[in-house]
Design an enzyme around this catalytic site. Sequence first.
Site, PDB file in Angstrom:
ATOM      1  N   SER A   1      86.293 -22.939  85.420  1.00  0.00           N
ATOM      2  CA  SER A   1      86.507 -21.392  85.198  1.00  0.00           C
ATOM      3  C   SER A   1      87.177 -21.420  83.872  1.00  0.00           C
ATOM      4  O   SER A   1      88.022 -22.243  83.315  1.00  0.00           O
ATOM      5  CB  SER A   1      87.589 -21.268  86.116  1.00  0.00           C
ATOM      6  OG  SER A   1      87.165 -21.140  87.571  1.00  0.00           O
TER       7      SER A   1
ATOM      8  N   LYS B   1      89.889 -11.791  93.764  1.00  0.00           N
ATOM      9  CA  LYS B   1      90.963 -12.740  93.500  1.00  0.00           C
ATOM     10  C   LYS B   1      91.857 -11.978  92.328  1.00  0.00           C
ATOM     11  O   LYS B   1      91.480 -11.117  91.853  1.00  0.00           O
ATOM     12  CB  LYS B   1      90.038 -13.649  92.476  1.00  0.00           C
ATOM     13  CG  LYS B   1      91.037 -14.704  91.924  1.00  0.00           C
ATOM     14  CD  LYS B   1      90.073 -15.712  90.809  1.00  0.00           C
ATOM     15  CE  LYS B   1      90.820 -16.764  90.278  1.00  0.00           C
ATOM     16  NZ  LYS B   1      90.246 -17.736  89.472  1.00  0.00           N
TER      17      LYS B   1
ATOM     18  N   ARG C   1      84.717 -22.137  98.885  1.00  0.00           N
ATOM     19  CA  ARG C   1      86.064 -21.781  98.275  1.00  0.00           C
ATOM     20  C   ARG C   1      86.830 -21.140  99.478  1.00  0.00           C
ATOM     21  O   ARG C   1      86.552 -20.125 100.093  1.00  0.00           O
ATOM     22  CB  ARG C   1      85.604 -20.752  97.267  1.00  0.00           C
ATOM     23  CG  ARG C   1      87.206 -20.327  96.558  1.00  0.00           C
ATOM     24  CD  ARG C   1      86.720 -19.147  95.389  1.00  0.00           C
ATOM     25  NE  ARG C   1      87.961 -18.759  94.455  1.00  0.00           N
ATOM     26  CZ  ARG C   1      88.555 -17.542  94.965  1.00  0.00           C
ATOM     27  NH1 ARG C   1      88.364 -16.988  95.822  1.00  0.00           N
ATOM     28  NH2 ARG C   1      89.818 -17.268  93.998  1.00  0.00           N
TER      29      ARG C   1
HETATM   30  N1  TZP Z   1      86.998 -15.869  89.659  1.00  0.00           N
HETATM   31  C1  TZP Z   1      86.939 -15.057  88.705  1.00  0.00           C
HETATM   32  S1  TZP Z   1      86.582 -13.446  89.565  1.00  0.00           S
HETATM   33  C2  TZP Z   1      86.451 -14.323  90.895  1.00  0.00           C
HETATM   34  C3  TZP Z   1      86.699 -15.490  90.929  1.00  0.00           C
HETATM   35  C4  TZP Z   1      86.562 -16.615  92.119  1.00  0.00           C
HETATM   36  C5  TZP Z   1      86.267 -13.506  92.188  1.00  0.00           C
HETATM   37  C6  TZP Z   1      84.985 -12.937  92.110  1.00  0.00           C
HETATM   38  O1  TZP Z   1      84.486 -12.420  93.551  1.00  0.00           O
HETATM   39  P1  TZP Z   1      83.563 -11.045  93.340  1.00  0.00           P
HETATM   40  O2  TZP Z   1      83.732 -10.370  94.767  1.00  0.00           O
HETATM   41  O3  TZP Z   1      82.281 -11.499  93.083  1.00  0.00           O
HETATM   42  O4  TZP Z   1      84.190  -9.964  92.408  1.00  0.00           O
END
Ligand code: TZP
Length: 222
Positions: free
Chosen positions: A108, A137, A39
């Site tokens: 997603s 995010k 990503r």
């Molecule tokens: N999609 C929903 S939450 C997220 C993504 C890409 C980020 C999750 O990151 P982390 O650091 O595991 O909370």
Amino acid sequence: MIDYSLYLVTGRELLPEGKAYCDFLREALEGGVTIVQVREKKADTAEFLHIANESKNLCTDYGVPLIINDRVDIALAVDADGVHLGQTDMPVRVARSLLPPGKIIGVSCNSVDHVKKAVEDGANYVGIGAVWATNTKQLTSLVLGVRAVGPLLSALDATSVKAVAIGGIKSSNVLRTLHGSVSTTGHRLDGVAVVSEIVSSREPFKSARTLKEVYQSWSNST
Ligand code: TZP
Ligand code: MG
């Protein structure tokens, strides 16, 4: 059969200072990551391609599938195993028409409608989240909370579409995430997806190993 149990999503901006990406990824793979998504939200195309290639080489060494976030062209260029698409990315059917047969498409989802649509469109797995608060995010919808995951999983009953949870998953809450998200129909998560818990760890091997052990003991006990 793809093993979704410990799904690493990368985020190079979260690496500890001085940590090289390839060292991090090798350590995470050694620790037991079962699938990797690259990503890259800030990289230009050339840089994304470079990182995708490096990831592909490492994932191949470990026999772990590689998924590319957002970019079907980069997935094709590095012969990745699939792509991960958000709700406003390329539609699943279009991506399917561009990819060779047998590639993985993940979507997603944060609602039952999203899941139903992903199933209809022929996705292979859904990423459900965010289940917990996250700093990784900028969220465009509310945090779901683990108890809201069950109904989304029920929408996968009688399908072969797999599900991982994402968002704020840590070693401290992974068991609660797995237990708390089982649907009333008994449908369970196929895995957990994490970014910061592994990427920003000074010991990615250990962080991955811990999450994997919790998943495996939960999976064996239920
Ligand atoms: N999609 C929903 S939450 C997220 C993504 C890409 C980020 C999750 O990151 P982390 O650091 O595991 O909370
Ligand atoms: Mg996207």
